[in-house]
Design an enzyme around this catalytic site. Structure first.
Site, PDB file in Angstrom:
ATOM      1  CD  GLN A 162      -3.056   1.514   2.463  1.00  0.00           C
ATOM      2  OE1 GLN A 162      -1.960   1.664   3.697  1.00  0.00           O
ATOM      3  NE2 GLN A 162      -4.070   1.344   2.065  1.00  0.00           N
ATOM      4  NE  ARG A 214     -12.572  -4.652  12.063  1.00  0.00           N
ATOM      5  CZ  ARG A 214     -13.436  -4.086  12.292  1.00  0.00           C
ATOM      6  NH1 ARG A 214     -14.775  -3.833  13.252  1.00  0.00           N
ATOM      7  NH2 ARG A 214     -14.432  -4.139  10.739  1.00  0.00           N
ATOM      8  CE1 TYR A 232      -4.721   7.682   6.552  1.00  0.00           C
ATOM      9  CE2 TYR A 232      -3.072   7.149   5.752  1.00  0.00           C
ATOM     10  CZ  TYR A 232      -3.474   7.660   6.764  1.00  0.00           C
ATOM     11  OH  TYR A 232      -2.834   6.253   6.912  1.00  0.00           O
TER      12      TYR A 232
END
Length: 398
Positions: free
Chosen positions: A98, A344, A168
């Site tokens: 990423q 998760r 971002y």
């Protein structure tokens, strides 16, 4: 064989199945370089059966990190990254890096470099004003993304995921709330989307069809005045028309103003307050409820928004958010999505995919408490797995 577990093409590469380990900060790079702990983290997930795991976060510049401990893409990082990709490949999985610039989410104090934003604003992590990049600096940022992709290819990555989400840098340019520029990168939706399109095309031009290129795109910011679904749909359509991306991963929320829209489930306010330095801790105790809102957890909780993108786009899409069992994966396939991304649930059980393949009725042990969120500073882990290592990292906010 169930469709989810059959080999599938992602641009120029073949994955052994349609499940991608979503990018989640690992907190295992205290010197901004790969560690054995980071390699073990991704090797474990790869051994658990995912088609591809995603290394997060590989900043394209030192000032683009959320803190100075994160990897930034430079020649010195390649050897360690190559060791990581070799380890993942040995387990039969592909691996993506990423890449991106944190922009206003960067910690200017920790990085000792100014955080960037499209328009003037206060950087809450660094406790100082941001810097607004001019046209030449924006050109440098576009080139930095292309260079980061080339370094990822050199390090053996099969794909790069460009970060266009969570406010971002690129996401902040897409936001009407955060982008109040009067030049060619602000104002109209087309101008605000210009940076995303330029970066995607520059990355694709750099790596060609040698590795896959995907992007993580906000469907909406979840804040008043921010990016909305209709505008994001238009951005996605432009990105599709440009032809630079092999897939879009659909996400939501703002790391600056509404992070829980991405996560859903319990809001871990007390746990976050404990890891913050003194002044920030008191501020968080006062404002934490407004910052960490609560969204009840349900399986595939971003599906309703994502359906709109599936109807409008022909390109491959990755469904993220509440993917924990085969029923939900099958639903995603039935809805026309090409891949699913899990986060998760794999922190709790890295071998969850193997368990599901053995028994389709398997349910994840993740309880959606989100106590893993504050651990990103000391080694991201499920709190129900205390065996995972903690890194000696100190969070600096001022």
């Amino acid at each position: 064989m169930n469709e989810i577990f059959a080999p599938v093409q992602l641009g120029p590469i073949t994955l052994r199945n349609r499940v991608i380990k979503a990018a989640t900060f690992e907190g295992r790079t205290p010197d901004a370089l790969v560690t054995e702990e980071l390699i073990a983290f991704h090797r474990e997930v790869a051994a658990g059966g995912v088609g591809m795991t995603t290394v997060a976060y590989c900043a394209v510049a030192p000032g683009g990190r959320t803190d100075r401990h994160q990897i930034w893409m430079r020649p010195e990082a390649v050897a360690g990254l190559r060791k990581l990709t070799d380890a993942v490949h040995a387990e039969g999985a592909a691996v993506s890096a990423q890449i991106g610039h944190a922009g206003p989410v960067a910690n200017a104090a920790s990085n000792r470099l100014p955080a960037l934003s499209p328009s003037p604003m206060f950087n809450p992590l660094g406790m100082r004003a941001t810097k607004v990049p001019g046209a030449s600096e924006i050109r440098d940022l576009v080139a930095a993304h292309a260079n980061a992709a080339l370094l990822a290819e050199q390090a053996g990555f099969d794909a790069v995921e460009i970060h266009f989400g969570h406010n971002y840098l690129v996401s902040s340019f897409l936001s009407p709330l955060l982008n109040r520029r009067k030049d060619g990168y602000g104002g109209s939706p087309a101008n605000r989307a210009r940076l995303a399109r330029e970066i995607a095309c520059a990355v694709k031009e750099a790596v060609g069809d040698r590795i896959a290129v995907t992007a993580k795109l906000n469907m909406e910011d979840g804040i008043r005045g921010g990016l909305t679904v209709p505008e994001s749909l238009q951005v996605a359509a432009w990105l599709e028309a440009d032809g630079a991306l092999d897939a879009l991963e659909l996400t939501a929320g703002s790391s600056l103003l509404n992070p829980m829209l991405l996560f859903h489930g319990d809001a871990p306010r007390r746990a976050f307050a404990k890891v913050l330095p003194g002044p920030a801790r008191w501020g968080f105790r006062l404002m934490g409820r407004a910052f960490l809102k609560e969204y009840p957890y349900q399986e595939a909780y971003l599906l309703e928004r994502a359906r709109q993108f599936r109807r409008e786009l022909a390109m491959p899409l990755i469904l993220l958010g509440g993917i924990t069992n085969q029923d939900t994966m099958d639903l995603a396939m039935a809805e026309g999505f090409d891949f699913v991304a899990m986060g998760r649930a794999l922190l709790r059980e890295p071998n969850l995919l193997h368990r599901i393949q053995s028994d389709a009725a398997t349910r994840s042990m993740c309880v959606h408490c989100n106590e893993c969120m504050p651990t990103i500073y000391t080694g991201t882990r499920c709190v129900y797995r205390p065996d995972q290592p903690r890194q000696p990292i100190t969070l600096t906010l001022r």
